[in-house]
Design an enzyme around this catalytic site. Structure first.
Site: not given
Ligand code: X8Z
Ligand code: ZN
Length: 603
Positions: A343-344, A373-374, A377, A401, A502, A512
């Protein structure tokens, strides 16, 4: 400004003669002023963060028992320091302090996502549970047979491309098999984290999360609801159209036109973003070339080249190139020899001097946008690194975010053509609708999902949802907000929330949702700065130093001021507001309303 100087001067003294300083602390504590106390806190925090960051990086890029032990130990040490220090801070509760000092003390209290109880055994248990849950997600696999085991990255790829109802169902249920073993651990973790939150003076962990927004927890809850109600009509139009098209593709027996959509048909493991359905949804087939995926493949972009292309955008705004250590230390691809959390994420280690991303990059447009997106950050972390540690954060978590996502709004067809990611940019009305559909499938589809994840957790933390009701309550919310339903019967033997990163990783999620709304507000302000005239969706700030200067000023402020001030400086308003996202998608909404005429929408 004067206040920062005092804080900095004090940090310099402490780090110059560390030994005497720590010995002096015990005796000085009684007489220490609030400002002196904060200077000490900032100095100690800098060091603790360095160790925790290093252990945290290893924990997720090298999943073995040893790294789990090291990370749990670093977290425990931090948790012990945090509860002790917050206890010390209580002596300033009744003192008259400047708003800046009061704010910093409050940030100290909030500076822990998972507050641990004072009791040492319970603290140890909680930090270990947290590490275990994250590890279970990271190593989770679905084995179709003994030697055909698939990781989440591979499964996501299959969900994106798959169009066979039963094959998708197999992948969807398969991934969720990783989660039931998390259930008991999660329930215990909720108990312990609530205990920690209580000791900090919050009713439960959810209340603590909601208190990080420069307003009361209950006002924040109302604020999130207000924003959702603003955008709900957009979502309902999109849902209605997508359901109709899926009905055409899979048959109305599989996708009934008067109820929720089966959750496995939306091109995404969690039905959170639907962009991969674009081929089924393209309003004007063949009009305008938006196929960035095929360019990435034909030009055979490497992960590094994709990151470079995102960095170039930020540089075009006048921001610095990423440091050499970023390129040396980041993880861009899934290593062949060990388990990692794919997960990024973006990292600002060593107080923001050591920036990195961690991703398992694939050659798709979707992943390219995640890279943008990254880097948002990382540019934030790099910009506020000269703030004292307590102020090194986003104005609020939604700001953090929203930065990279704001930049993705500038990836207009013209921009993509200019940097060679598509062959040409067409300007027709039909081309605009196609492009908006592509954006809406991600940005608008996400809104109810972004809202409900924490709504579920808030209710879990408050006890309104109990362990014997975890899964049922989850699906009730998914259906109510998103209009989707599980494709097969679920029960309390399942723990479907655990299959979303998450939840086991304990990352709050309302950030988000807020970011999806804020990014359009930011974009409107940046486009004005860039001198853009015309519709918001047509604006790209690529190459605009004026927009870059405005953005950089916001990033440098970090968490030093209430977010309302920071927002006002950039946008002229002190409120989060969905009017910009509504304006942005105005052309598509007209088109969707036409398409939906005569259909009965809703579920
Ligand atoms: O978790 C993230 C990023 C890292 S902060 C990749 N996002 C959420 C997800 O993947 O559920 C970005 C969009 C929503
Ligand atoms: Zn993020």
């Amino acid at each position: 400004m004067k206040r920062y100087l005092i804080v900095f001067a004090a940090i310099a003294v402490l780090s110059a003669c560390e030994q005497q300083a720590s010995e002096a602390v015990a005796t000085a504590a009684v007489t220490e002023s609030a400002e002196e106390f904060l200077a000490r806190v900032n100095s100690e925090l800098g060091e603790l963060d360095r160790v925790r960051g290093a252990a945290g990086w290893l924990e997720v890029t090298y999943i073995i028992e040893d790294t789990a032990i090291l990370k749990a130990a670093a977290d425990e040490r931090y948790a012990e320091w945090h509860s002790r220090t917050v206890g010390e801070a209580a002596r300033y509760d009744d003192q008259e302090l400047s708003p800046e000092t009061r704010r910093a003390l409050n940030l100290l209290k909030l500076d822990v996502l998972l507050p641990a109880p004072d009791d040492a055994a319970k603290r140890k248990e909680l930090t270990r549970l947290a590490t275990d849950l994250k590890g279970m997600y990271g190593t989770g696999k679905y084995c179709r047979s003994a030697n055909d085991c698939l990781s989440i990255s591979e499964l996501e790829g299959l969900m994106q491309q798959g169009r066979d109802y039963d094959e998708l169902l197999d992948i969807w249920t398969g991934w969720r098999s990783i989660a039931p073993p998390m259930r008991e651990k999660y329930a215990r973790y909720v108990e312990l984290a609530n205990e920690g939150a209580n000791e900090l003076g919050y009713g439960n962990l959810g209340e603590k999360w909601r208190s990080g927004y420069d307003m009361s927890a209950s006002n924040f809850q109302a604020e999130a609801l207000r924003l959702w109600e603003q955008v709900e009509p957009l979502y309902e139009e999109l849902h209605c159209h997508v359901r109709a098209k899926l009905g055409e593709h899979y048959g109305e027996d599989k996708v009934p036109q008067d109820g929720p959509i089966p959750a496995h048909l939306l091109g995404n493991m969690w039905a959170q973003e639907w962009g991969f359905l674009y081929d089924l949804m393209e309003p004007y087939p063949g009009v305008s070339d938006l196929d960035v995926d095929s360019t990435l493949k034909t030009k055979n972009y490497s992960p590094q080249e994709m990151v470079r292309s995102a960095e170039n955008f930020y540089v075009s705004l006048g921001m610095p190139r990423l440091p050499d250590t970023f390129w040396e230390r980041s993880m861009f691809s899934k290593p062949a020899d060990r388990e990692v959390v794919c997960h990024a994420s973006a990292w600002g280690l060593d107080g923001g001097n050591d920036l990195r991303i961690k991703m398992c990059i694939k050659q798709t447009y979707d992943e390219l946008r995640v890279i943008y997106h990254e880097l948002g950050h990382n540019y934030y972390q790099g910009a506020y690194k000269d703030q004292p540690p307590l102020y090194r954060g986003g104005a609020h978590s939604g700001f953090h975010e929203a930065i990279g996502d704001t930049i993705t709004l500038s990836m207009t067809p013209e921009y993509l053509a200019e940097v060679g990611l598509v062959a040409s940019a067409e300007q027709s009305q039909q081309a605009i609708i196609n492009q908006q559909m592509q954006q809406a499938l991600d940005k608008i589809a996400f809104l109810p999902f972004g809202k409900l994840i924490d709504e579920w957790r808030w209710a879990v933390f408050s006890g309104e949802i109990s362990p014997d009701n975890y899964n049922q309550a989850w699906w009730d919310m998914r259906t109510r907000y998103q209009g989707i339903a599980p494709p097969v019967e679920r029960s309390e033997a399942n723990f479907d929330p655990g299959a979303k990163y998450h939840i086991p990783a304990n990352v709050s999620y309302t950030r988000y949702f807020l970011a999806r709304i804020l990014q359009f507000q930011f974009q409107r302000a940046l486009c004005e700065a860039a001198g853009h005239e015309g519709e918001l969706h047509a604006c790209s700030v690529y190459g605009s130093k004026e927009a870059g200067t405005r953005l950089q000023a916001m990033l440098e402020a970090g968490a030093s001021e209430p977010w309302q001030n920071t927002l006002e400086k950039l946008t002229g308003t002190r409120e989060m507001d969905a009017s910009a996202i509504i304006d942005y998608f105005a052309p598509l909404m007209v088109w969707l309303e036409e398409q939906n005429e005569g259909r009965s929408c809703g579920w």
